[in-house]
Design a protein around this motif. Structure first.
Motif, mmCIF file in Angstrom:
data_model
loop_
_atom_site.group_PDB
_atom_site.id
_atom_site.type_symbol
_atom_site.label_atom_id
_atom_site.label_comp_id
_atom_site.label_asym_id
_atom_site.label_seq_id
_atom_site.Cartn_x
_atom_site.Cartn_y
_atom_site.Cartn_z
ATOM 1 N N ILE A 1 23.362 26.929 44.367
ATOM 2 C CA ILE A 1 22.841 27.892 45.002
ATOM 3 C C ILE A 1 23.574 29.075 44.857
ATOM 4 C CG2 ILE A 1 21.540 28.593 46.838
ATOM 5 C CD1 ILE A 1 20.724 25.817 47.893
ATOM 6 N N GLY A 2 24.542 28.892 45.682
ATOM 7 C CA GLY A 2 25.637 30.624 45.616
ATOM 8 C C GLY A 2 25.632 30.721 44.481
ATOM 9 N N ASN A 3 26.381 29.935 42.760
ATOM 10 C CA ASN A 3 25.991 30.327 41.815
ATOM 11 C C ASN A 3 24.721 31.677 41.306
ATOM 12 O OD1 ASN A 3 27.582 30.128 39.369
ATOM 13 N ND2 ASN A 3 26.674 28.941 38.535
ATOM 14 N N GLU A 4 23.845 31.896 41.680
ATOM 15 C CA GLU A 4 22.743 31.594 41.204
ATOM 16 C C GLU A 4 22.912 33.239 41.623
ATOM 17 O OE1 GLU A 4 18.754 30.045 42.562
ATOM 18 O OE2 GLU A 4 19.866 28.523 42.271
ATOM 19 N N ILE A 5 23.188 34.239 42.567
ATOM 20 C CA ILE A 5 23.691 35.481 42.849
ATOM 21 C C ILE A 5 25.598 35.706 42.014
ATOM 22 C CG2 ILE A 5 22.436 35.306 44.717
ATOM 23 C CD1 ILE A 5 25.865 36.119 45.498
ATOM 24 N N ILE A 6 25.751 35.092 41.510
ATOM 25 C CA ILE A 6 27.058 35.509 40.616
ATOM 26 C C ILE A 6 26.081 35.957 39.556
ATOM 27 C CG2 ILE A 6 28.868 34.810 39.581
ATOM 28 C CD1 ILE A 6 28.959 34.636 43.220
ATOM 29 N N GLU A 7 26.858 37.023 38.959
ATOM 30 C CA GLU A 7 27.108 37.127 37.754
ATOM 31 C C GLU A 7 27.746 37.146 37.029
ATOM 32 O OE1 GLU A 7 24.656 41.441 38.068
ATOM 33 O OE2 GLU A 7 23.404 40.578 39.150
ATOM 34 N N GLU A 8 27.680 37.276 35.402
ATOM 35 C CA GLU A 8 28.266 37.898 34.212
ATOM 36 C C GLU A 8 29.259 38.234 34.288
ATOM 37 O OE1 GLU A 8 30.177 36.158 31.534
ATOM 38 O OE2 GLU A 8 28.468 34.134 31.979
ATOM 39 N N ASN A 9 30.415 37.945 34.349
ATOM 40 C CA ASN A 9 31.884 39.507 34.788
ATOM 41 C C ASN A 9 32.008 39.767 35.108
ATOM 42 O OD1 ASN A 9 32.028 38.927 31.605
ATOM 43 N ND2 ASN A 9 30.337 40.129 31.315
ATOM 44 N N SER A 10 31.267 39.483 36.301
ATOM 45 C CA SER A 10 31.529 39.525 38.164
ATOM 46 C C SER A 10 32.855 39.290 38.645
ATOM 47 C CB SER A 10 31.218 38.858 39.259
ATOM 48 O OG SER A 10 29.712 38.888 39.263
ATOM 49 N N THR A 11 33.645 40.212 39.190
ATOM 50 C CA THR A 11 35.045 40.360 39.968
ATOM 51 C C THR A 11 34.509 39.850 41.630
ATOM 52 O OG1 THR A 11 36.414 41.765 38.742
ATOM 53 C CG2 THR A 11 37.076 41.546 40.715
ATOM 54 N N ILE A 12 34.810 38.752 42.030
ATOM 55 C CA ILE A 12 35.168 38.531 43.394
ATOM 56 C C ILE A 12 35.661 38.784 44.229
ATOM 57 C CG2 ILE A 12 33.990 36.583 44.731
ATOM 58 C CD1 ILE A 12 33.414 35.173 41.928
ATOM 59 N N LEU A 13 36.050 38.947 45.622
ATOM 60 C CA LEU A 13 36.895 38.993 46.547
ATOM 61 C C LEU A 13 36.742 37.851 47.564
ATOM 62 C CD1 LEU A 13 39.265 40.509 47.888
ATOM 63 C CD2 LEU A 13 37.806 41.956 49.452
ATOM 64 N N THR A 14 37.713 37.532 48.288
ATOM 65 C CA THR A 14 37.870 36.131 48.915
ATOM 66 C C THR A 14 38.723 36.561 50.203
ATOM 67 O OG1 THR A 14 36.464 33.748 49.138
ATOM 68 C CG2 THR A 14 38.678 34.061 47.801
ATOM 69 N N HIS A 15 37.965 35.646 51.117
ATOM 70 C CA HIS A 15 39.378 35.944 52.453
ATOM 71 C C HIS A 15 39.365 34.080 52.854
ATOM 72 C CE1 HIS A 15 41.546 37.962 55.411
ATOM 73 N NE2 HIS A 15 40.529 37.453 56.015
ATOM 74 N N CYS A 16 40.522 33.973 53.000
ATOM 75 C CA CYS A 16 40.943 32.432 53.715
ATOM 76 C C CYS A 16 41.373 31.931 52.993
ATOM 77 C CB CYS A 16 40.324 32.954 54.911
ATOM 78 S SG CYS A 16 40.665 30.844 55.966
ATOM 79 N N ASN A 17 41.220 30.378 53.233
ATOM 80 C CA ASN A 17 40.179 28.813 52.540
ATOM 81 C C ASN A 17 39.564 29.149 53.164
ATOM 82 O OD1 ASN A 17 40.953 26.331 52.056
ATOM 83 N ND2 ASN A 17 41.817 27.182 50.326
ATOM 84 N N THR A 18 38.656 28.458 51.627
ATOM 85 C CA THR A 18 36.819 27.925 52.347
ATOM 86 C C THR A 18 37.050 27.050 50.983
ATOM 87 O OG1 THR A 18 36.193 29.570 51.135
ATOM 88 C CG2 THR A 18 36.496 29.926 52.687
ATOM 89 N N GLY A 19 38.241 26.380 50.054
ATOM 90 C CA GLY A 19 37.869 25.889 49.254
ATOM 91 C C GLY A 19 37.774 23.942 49.432
#
Ligand code: MRU
Length: 335
Positions: free
Chosen positions: A132-150
């Protein structure tokens, strides 16, 4: 997945000892409910969904020696008290207790089967959220993330990092900036470890670099996890998340929470009702064993902060993306 963060085998819970990563990949074995409580409290395992799954096995292990009902409830309460903020812990313990209350019997095998169910559901939930989340990720995006959510913060895949994984697996050209996440360095030690293992193009930054990147329009979207979400959308997550959300608002960068529905606390109306854990001063005075400040110094060390709902673009869940008005739309998800 290239590793298992949590595994239950031969009546023992095997955890990757997250305190030792990335330099040592060692297991921590929980033989009884006391080991499980210790593992959660001392952050051998951390991350809201992972804590929930581990707590469920802790409840099962509480039943293994057939204690009397009072003793069993005491043990469950002991597990519940291990950390105060992530609602998945309480959700999992309550769900386990419901199983026991159905047939008024403290049955280790039934409880273990329920913990296994929670384990399997978490994997499915994370995969769903990632798609579901991948649908909002556009090609060539740079994403910032915080902490560990993996995969370390869940049974597998992850929440915010699960979306990042999915974008990478589906062939999108993405780039990730990971905040190091002082004081426990979950970003540097754990997220960087997962990103390197997966070969996802990424760069580690000190937490205070984020503002510059956001101002300079180097970030297309910010993805973070959650430890507890109130029904108005206010979200508790790792300390520093609020600061990122405020920057995102000022510079008009989309800011998404990625969390399973089990992280929503339907019993609370706003973030003011969320208990924020304060941890030991030593986490700030030292980096692991190295002292970095006078040990007599006073320290304020909240482990989480609350991002106000007005700073959040959307909440990506396993049941779809929730957009404002959160008050109405979060309750609709419950139905
Ligand atoms: O103190 P931690 O490491 O347990 O905090 C973890 C976080 O804040 C995560 O962002 C959150 O649990 C979501 S993880 C899928």
């Amino acid at each position: 997945m290239k590793f298992k963060s949590i595994e239950f085998k031969d009546d023992q819970l095997i955890l990757i000892d997250q305190r030792k990563l990335p330099d040592k990949e060692e297991n921590f074995i929980c033989k009884d409910y006391k080991d499980v409580e210790y593992a959660i409290r001392e952050m051998v395992v951390r991350g809201a969904p992972a804590i929930g799954s581990v707590a469920a096995y802790g409840v099962a292990l509480s039943a293994i020696d057939k204690p009397l009902e009072d003793e069993f409830y005491k043990r469950c309460e002991f597990i519940r008290q291990s950390r105060p903020t992530a609602v998945n812990l309480f959700w999992a313990v309550n769900r386990m207790l419901e199983v026991m209350e159905v047939d008024k019997e403290i049955n280790y095998h039934k409880l273990k089967a329920e913990a296994d169910k929670i384990y399997v559901e978490d994997i499915k939930t994370n995969k769903k959220m990632a798609q579901i989340g991948n649908e909002i990720i556009e090609e060539n995006s740079t994403i910032l993330t915080h902490c560990n959510t993996g995969a370390l913060a869940t049974v597998a895949y992850g929440t915010a990092l699960g979306v990042i994984r999915e974008a990478h697996y589906t062939g999108k050209n993405i780039f990730v900036y990971a905040d190091e996440t002082r004081p426990r360095l979950q970003g540097a030690r754990l997220t960087a470890w997962e990103l390197v293992k997966e070969g996802i193009p990424s760069t580690l930054i000190a937490d205070n670099v984020a503002a510059t990147l956001i101002r300079d329009k180097k970030i297309d979207v910010i993805l973070v996890g959650a430890d507890r979400i109130a029904t108005n959308g206010d979200t508790a997550n790792k300390i520093g998340t609020f600061m990122l959300s405020a920057l995102a608002k000022v510079y008009d960068v989309p800011f998404y929470i990625v969390a399973p529905v089990t992280t929503i606390d339907f019993d609370i109306k706003t973030g003011d009702e969320i208990e924020i854990e304060e941890r030991s001063a030593l986490e700030v005075l030292k980096v692991r064993d190295a002292q970095i400040a006078p040990l007599e110094m006073n320290v304020y060390n909240p482990a989480f902060d609350v991002t106000p709902h007005e700073n959040i673009t959307g909440i990506i869940t396993d049941k779809g993306i929730i957009y404002p008005p959160f008050n109405d739309n979060i309750m609709k998800i419950k139905e």
